[in-house]
Enzyme design. Structure first.
Site, PDB file in Angstrom:
ATOM      1  CB  ILE A  73      -0.941   0.001   1.249  1.00  0.00           C
ATOM      2  CG1 ILE A  73      -1.840  -1.248   1.275  1.00  0.00           C
ATOM      3  CG2 ILE A  73      -1.766   1.283   1.323  1.00  0.00           C
ATOM      4  CD1 ILE A  73      -2.866  -1.365   0.182  1.00  0.00           C
ATOM      5  CB  CYS A 131       8.466   2.564   7.599  1.00  0.00           C
ATOM      6  SG  CYS A 131       8.894   3.082   9.251  1.00  0.00           S
ATOM      7  CB  THR A 195       3.641  -7.813   6.033  1.00  0.00           C
ATOM      8  OG1 THR A 195       4.353  -6.600   5.836  1.00  0.00           O
ATOM      9  CG2 THR A 195       2.172  -7.526   6.201  1.00  0.00           C
ATOM     10  N   GLY A 245      -0.459 -11.766  13.287  1.00  0.00           N
ATOM     11  CA  GLY A 245      -0.018 -12.494  12.101  1.00  0.00           C
ATOM     12  C   GLY A 245      -0.904 -13.687  11.833  1.00  0.00           C
ATOM     13  N   GLY A 246      -1.793 -13.533  10.859  1.00  0.00           N
ATOM     14  CA  GLY A 246      -2.542 -14.669  10.347  1.00  0.00           C
ATOM     15  C   GLY A 246      -3.671 -15.207  11.195  1.00  0.00           C
TER      16      GLY A 246
HETATM   17  C1  LIG Z   1      -3.509  -3.733   3.739  1.00  0.00           C
HETATM   18  C2  LIG Z   1      -2.579  -3.740   4.923  1.00  0.00           C
HETATM   19  C3  LIG Z   1      -2.126  -2.526   5.437  1.00  0.00           C
HETATM   20  C4  LIG Z   1      -1.260  -2.512   6.540  1.00  0.00           C
HETATM   21  N1  LIG Z   1      -0.838  -1.313   7.057  1.00  0.00           N
HETATM   22  C5  LIG Z   1      -0.037  -1.289   8.161  1.00  0.00           C
HETATM   23  C6  LIG Z   1       0.363  -0.047   8.760  1.00  0.00           C
HETATM   24  O1  LIG Z   1      -0.013   1.050   8.313  1.00  0.00           O
HETATM   25  N2  LIG Z   1       1.191  -0.100   9.852  1.00  0.00           N
HETATM   26  C7  LIG Z   1       1.612  -1.293  10.387  1.00  0.00           C
HETATM   27  O2  LIG Z   1       2.343  -1.281  11.378  1.00  0.00           O
HETATM   28  N3  LIG Z   1       1.211  -2.482   9.860  1.00  0.00           N
HETATM   29  C8  LIG Z   1       0.420  -2.498   8.773  1.00  0.00           C
HETATM   30  N4  LIG Z   1       0.012  -3.711   8.242  1.00  0.00           N
HETATM   31  C9  LIG Z   1       0.442  -4.972   8.870  1.00  0.00           C
HETATM   32  C10 LIG Z   1      -0.625  -5.525   9.809  1.00  0.00           C
HETATM   33  O3  LIG Z   1      -0.907  -4.635  10.859  1.00  0.00           O
HETATM   34  C11 LIG Z   1      -0.188  -6.888  10.397  1.00  0.00           C
HETATM   35  O4  LIG Z   1       1.005  -6.736  11.135  1.00  0.00           O
HETATM   36  C12 LIG Z   1       0.023  -7.944   9.329  1.00  0.00           C
HETATM   37  O5  LIG Z   1      -0.903  -7.809   8.271  1.00  0.00           O
HETATM   38  C13 LIG Z   1      -0.059  -9.369   9.897  1.00  0.00           C
HETATM   39  O6  LIG Z   1      -1.317  -9.618  10.446  1.00  0.00           O
HETATM   40  P1  LIG Z   1      -2.498 -10.394   9.644  1.00  0.00           P
HETATM   41  O7  LIG Z   1      -1.869 -11.617   9.078  1.00  0.00           O
HETATM   42  O8  LIG Z   1      -3.547 -10.670  10.664  1.00  0.00           O
HETATM   43  O9  LIG Z   1      -2.951  -9.457   8.571  1.00  0.00           O
HETATM   44  C14 LIG Z   1      -0.842  -3.735   7.131  1.00  0.00           C
HETATM   45  C15 LIG Z   1      -1.325  -4.949   6.605  1.00  0.00           C
HETATM   46  C16 LIG Z   1      -2.183  -4.973   5.523  1.00  0.00           C
HETATM   47  C17 LIG Z   1      -2.675  -6.281   4.998  1.00  0.00           C
END
Ligand SMILES: Cc1cc2nc3c(=O)[nH]c(=O)nc-3n(C[C@H](O)[C@H](O)[C@H](O)COP(=O)(O)O)c2cc1C
Length: 310
Positions: A73, A131, A195, A245-246
């Site tokens: 993004i 970042c 991620t 995560g997941g």
């Molecule tokens: C579309 C999207 C946008 C994200 N934006 C951010 C963000 O702005 N800041 C951040 O620290 N993590 C961001 N993440 C990471 C998530 O907060 C999380 O750490 C990661 O997706 C793993 O969790 P999940 O598997 O439940 O999605 C983003 C993830 C996704 C999928």
């Protein structure tokens, strides 16, 4: 039945909250109460905020892969000023602790963000170190232990309104060592994990699915990895960990608690099932009833040999 946890001084009525970037700024969901009741959440975590508004990367910037999601993004967000004017006044009235996720491109940006968000008295910060650091040629802040330590000191020096959580990713680093540096420099907790770098290709077109090629992988595909990381880091630090995560249901959420996480964030699966956090709260209560567990704290860390108190 008690689901309350004390997360580095934040009192949460349950450990479940959205992951940054997958739930906008929270307030957008206030009028979808039939589907999503954010007043039931343990906390709200905002989209990452930077000093100035950002428009992010051009499309394609999100793609589904088996068991997961790739995104690049580019940290699009409305910036600090608009956040404080348009979102925070509504957010602070909800009655749920708000964790504001922040990031910068330069060390000074973390300093100003922390100072201004302290002045606004937001409840907690989550510092995203995945970042690119402009002064280090785009290398992620969290990939450099010294820079990580400095950012934690800077943020802790300016933000006094509540706890500071540092969010780390396991990309090309020894995440245990980085976690220890965060603890040493005063972080109040860790959010593990962001991620994992990945990519996918459309072989017919010979094109990356995500325009930039590299992207962040999230969703159920990364759950066993994030679970193991929380399990290992828990053994090395005393500060509380938020597992992320997941997560895709109450079982995968409870797994995080069992390896020692004090709280759990749910991200990508919100896109599949918007009401998933409320469902996880309901299903966890049902799990506790079935297993005659009166207090969720009795689950936390139960799969660890290392036992820790409150
Ligand atoms: C579309 C999207 C946008 C994200 N934006 C951010 C963000 O702005 N800041 C951040 O620290 N993590 C961001 N993440 C990471 C998530 O907060 C999380 O750490 C990661 O997706 C793993 O969790 P999940 O598997 O439940 O999605 C983003 C993830 C996704 C999928």
């Amino acid at each position: 039945m008690n689901l309350e946890v004390n997360l580095a001084g934040l009192r949460l009525k349950n450990p479940f909250m959205p992951a940054s970037g997958t739930f906008a700024y929270g307030v957008e969901f206030l009028d979808r109460k039939d589907e999503i009741d954010i007043t039931e959440f343990g906390a709200i975590v905002t989209k990452g905020i930077s000093l100035r508004e950002r428009f992010g990367n051009p499309p394609e910037r999100i793609a589904e892969v088996p068991c997961g999601l790739l995104n690049s993004i580019g940290l699009e967000n409305i910036g600090l000023e608009r956040f404080l004017k348009e979102k925070w006044p509504l957010l602070k009235e909800i009655g749920v602790p708000v964790i504001v996720n922040i990031f910068g491109e330069k060390e000074e940006e973390f300093e100003i963000l922390s100072e201004e968000l302290d002045r606004a008295k937001v409840h907690a910060l989550e510092v995203n170190l995945s970042c690119p650091n402009v002064d280090k040629g785009g290398m992620e802040f969290g990939q450099d232990r010294k820079v990580t330590g400095r950012i934690v000191e800077i943020v802790k020096g300016k933000f006094k309104a509540g706890p500071v959580f540092v969010k780390l990713a396991p990309n090309f680093v020894n995440i245990i060592e980085v976690a220890k540096v965060c603890e040493k420099k005063g972080a109040d907790g860790l959010s593990l994990i962001n991620t994992i770098m990945g990519m996918a290709i459309d072989v017919e077109k010979r094109e990356f699915l995500i325009s930039r090629g590299v992207a962040g992988l999230s969703g159920p595909a990364i759950h066993p990895i994030s679970l193991y990381i929380v399990y290992r880091v828990y053994q090395e630090v005393k500060i509380p960990i938020i597992g992320v995560g997941g997560v895709y249901d109450y079982r995968s959420a409870i797994e995080f608690l069992m390896v020692g996480a004090k709280a759990v964030q749910i991200g990508s699966m919100i896109f599949v099932e918007p009401g998933i956090i409320n469902k996880i709260i309901r299903d966890t209560k049902d799990y506790m009833r079935r297993h005659k567990i009166d207090d969720i704290k009795k689950i936390i860390g139960c799969m660890q040999k290392v036992k820790k108190g409150e």
